[in-house]
Design a protein around this motif. Structure first.
Motif, PDB file in Angstrom:
ATOM      1  N   VAL A   1       0.877  -1.176   0.000  1.00 39.79           N
ATOM      2  CA  VAL A   1       0.000   0.000   0.000  1.00 39.79           C
ATOM      3  C   VAL A   1       0.906   1.215   0.000  1.00 39.79           C
ATOM      4  N   ASN A   2       0.649   2.149  -0.908  1.00 38.39           N
ATOM      5  CA  ASN A   2       1.467   3.357  -0.935  1.00 38.39           C
ATOM      6  C   ASN A   2       0.613   4.580  -1.265  1.00 38.39           C
ATOM      7  N   PHE A   3       1.121   5.752  -0.848  1.00 39.02           N
ATOM      8  CA  PHE A   3       0.466   7.020  -1.150  1.00 39.02           C
ATOM      9  C   PHE A   3       0.951   7.497  -2.506  1.00 39.02           C
ATOM     10  N   GLN A   4       0.005   8.048  -3.281  1.00 34.78           N
ATOM     11  CA  GLN A   4       0.349   8.650  -4.563  1.00 34.78           C
ATOM     12  C   GLN A   4      -0.166  10.081  -4.608  1.00 34.78           C
ATOM     13  N   LEU A   5       0.629  10.958  -5.216  1.00 38.69           N
ATOM     14  CA  LEU A   5       0.245  12.338  -5.455  1.00 38.69           C
ATOM     15  C   LEU A   5       0.325  12.578  -6.949  1.00 38.69           C
TER      16      LEU A   5
ATOM     17  N   GLY B   1      -7.062 -17.340   4.813  1.00 41.79           N
ATOM     18  CA  GLY B   1      -7.659 -16.636   5.952  1.00 41.79           C
ATOM     19  C   GLY B   1      -6.762 -15.604   6.604  1.00 41.79           C
ATOM     20  N   ASP B   2      -5.566 -15.401   6.067  1.00 42.60           N
ATOM     21  CA  ASP B   2      -4.642 -14.431   6.670  1.00 42.60           C
ATOM     22  C   ASP B   2      -5.192 -13.008   6.597  1.00 42.60           C
ATOM     23  N   THR B   3      -4.903 -12.233   7.630  1.00 43.21           N
ATOM     24  CA  THR B   3      -5.156 -10.784   7.620  1.00 43.21           C
ATOM     25  C   THR B   3      -3.917 -10.104   8.185  1.00 43.21           C
ATOM     26  N   ALA B   4      -3.718  -8.870   7.829  1.00 44.46           N
ATOM     27  CA  ALA B   4      -2.580  -8.102   8.337  1.00 44.46           C
ATOM     28  C   ALA B   4      -2.983  -6.645   8.497  1.00 44.46           C
ATOM     29  N   GLU B   5      -2.518  -6.049   9.588  1.00 42.27           N
ATOM     30  CA  GLU B   5      -2.741  -4.627   9.814  1.00 42.27           C
ATOM     31  C   GLU B   5      -1.664  -3.848   9.067  1.00 42.27           C
ATOM     32  N   GLN B   6      -2.064  -2.736   8.474  1.00 45.50           N
ATOM     33  CA  GLN B   6      -1.106  -1.870   7.788  1.00 45.50           C
ATOM     34  C   GLN B   6      -1.326  -0.435   8.211  1.00 45.50           C
ATOM     35  N   SER B   7      -0.243   0.323   8.242  1.00 39.65           N
ATOM     36  CA  SER B   7      -0.358   1.764   8.469  1.00 39.65           C
ATOM     37  C   SER B   7       0.721   2.474   7.658  1.00 39.65           C
ATOM     38  N   VAL B   8       0.367   3.635   7.171  1.00 45.34           N
ATOM     39  CA  VAL B   8       1.289   4.471   6.406  1.00 45.34           C
ATOM     40  C   VAL B   8       1.089   5.900   6.889  1.00 45.34           C
ATOM     41  N   ASN B   9       2.197   6.598   7.164  1.00 45.96           N
ATOM     42  CA  ASN B   9       2.160   8.004   7.559  1.00 45.96           C
ATOM     43  C   ASN B   9       3.172   8.765   6.723  1.00 45.96           C
ATOM     44  N   SER B  10       2.822   9.971   6.334  1.00 45.86           N
ATOM     45  CA  SER B  10       3.764  10.741   5.531  1.00 45.86           C
ATOM     46  C   SER B  10       3.454  12.229   5.617  1.00 45.86           C
TER      47      SER B  10
ATOM     48  N   GLY C   1       8.881   6.950   0.486  1.00 47.52           N
ATOM     49  CA  GLY C   1       8.827   6.541   1.884  1.00 47.52           C
ATOM     50  C   GLY C   1       7.430   6.361   2.442  1.00 47.52           C
ATOM     51  N   ALA C   2       6.406   6.543   1.631  1.00 44.69           N
ATOM     52  CA  ALA C   2       5.030   6.444   2.116  1.00 44.69           C
ATOM     53  C   ALA C   2       4.418   5.129   1.656  1.00 44.69           C
ATOM     54  N   ALA C   3       4.875   4.016   2.251  1.00 46.65           N
ATOM     55  CA  ALA C   3       4.404   2.695   1.827  1.00 46.65           C
ATOM     56  C   ALA C   3       4.493   1.705   2.982  1.00 46.65           C
ATOM     57  N   SER C   4       3.700   0.631   2.858  1.00 50.03           N
ATOM     58  CA  SER C   4       3.715  -0.463   3.826  1.00 50.03           C
ATOM     59  C   SER C   4       3.523  -1.768   3.061  1.00 50.03           C
TER      60      SER C   4
END
Length: 194
Positions: free
Chosen positions: A127-131, A149-158, A138-141
């Motif tokens: 997952v990444n931020f696009q402008l 059945g897998d799940t994963a938490e993700q966070s991105v800050n920029s 640097g804005a990716a996870s």
């Protein structure tokens, strides 16, 4: 009369004649006296003008149902939670956030990702931020999902700078087909770049 330096001797000289005397006195300066008592406090001055803080410019959006996203596509945020100001706009049920003022912004994303129905596992999700269609450095996870059945938490800050407006901000998924739940985004306009 002349004042001499402290600690010197007093002197008297005749700059005239013995019949018409003109006396020049040099008297040394006395030692500094003790400090006097503190004077009374003066009256309080007038109150200055009240300052104004600019209104916050912020927008918060989220997804309510599980949202499937194909590789290279943006996450759709179907609800707007809060908006203040006009620097950031978003139409509920769309992927694009419009940034209308040049300057510095801060974005924070959180969400839960799981493999889509066509996933070939294991599969890496990014997952990444696009402008304006370009990734923000640097804005990716990235997470790797190994089973159905897998799940994963993700966070991105920029923090990023917008130089031309209007600009389009998106949260993009890549690496395969994935499902997103509890995805939320907060975008804040911090002000002009210095």
């Amino acid at each position: 009369m002349t004042t001499g330096e402290p600690g010197t001797q007093a002197t008297v000289t005749n700059s005239g004649t013995p019949q018409a005397a003109t006396f020049d006195f040099v008297i040394p300066q006395g030692a500094t006296g003790a400090t006097g008592a503190t004077g009374a406090t003066g009256a309080t001055g007038a109150t200055g003008a009240t300052g104004t803080m600019p209104a916050p410019q912020t927008l918060s959006a989220y997804t309510t149902p599980t949202t499937p996203v194909t590789s290279g596509s943006a996450i759709d945020f179907d609800q707007n939670a809060f908006q203040s100001g006009t620097a950031i706009t978003h139409t509920a049920g769309s992927t694009d956030f419009t940034l209308t003022q040049p300057g510095v912004y801060f974005a924070s994303y959180t969400g839960t990702v799981s493999p889509g129905t066509s996933a070939s596992l294991p599969e890496a999700n990014l997952v990444n931020f696009q402008l304006n269609g370009s990734n923000i450095s640097g804005a990716a996870s990235q997470v790797i999902l190994n089973a159905t059945g897998d799940t994963a938490e993700q966070s991105v800050n920029s923090i990023f700078n917008v130089t031309s407006t209007p600009s389009t901000f998106r949260v993009v998924s890549s690496g395969g087909d994935f499902n997103y739940t509890l995805a939320s985004i907060n975008i804040h306009y911090l002000g002009q770049a210095s």
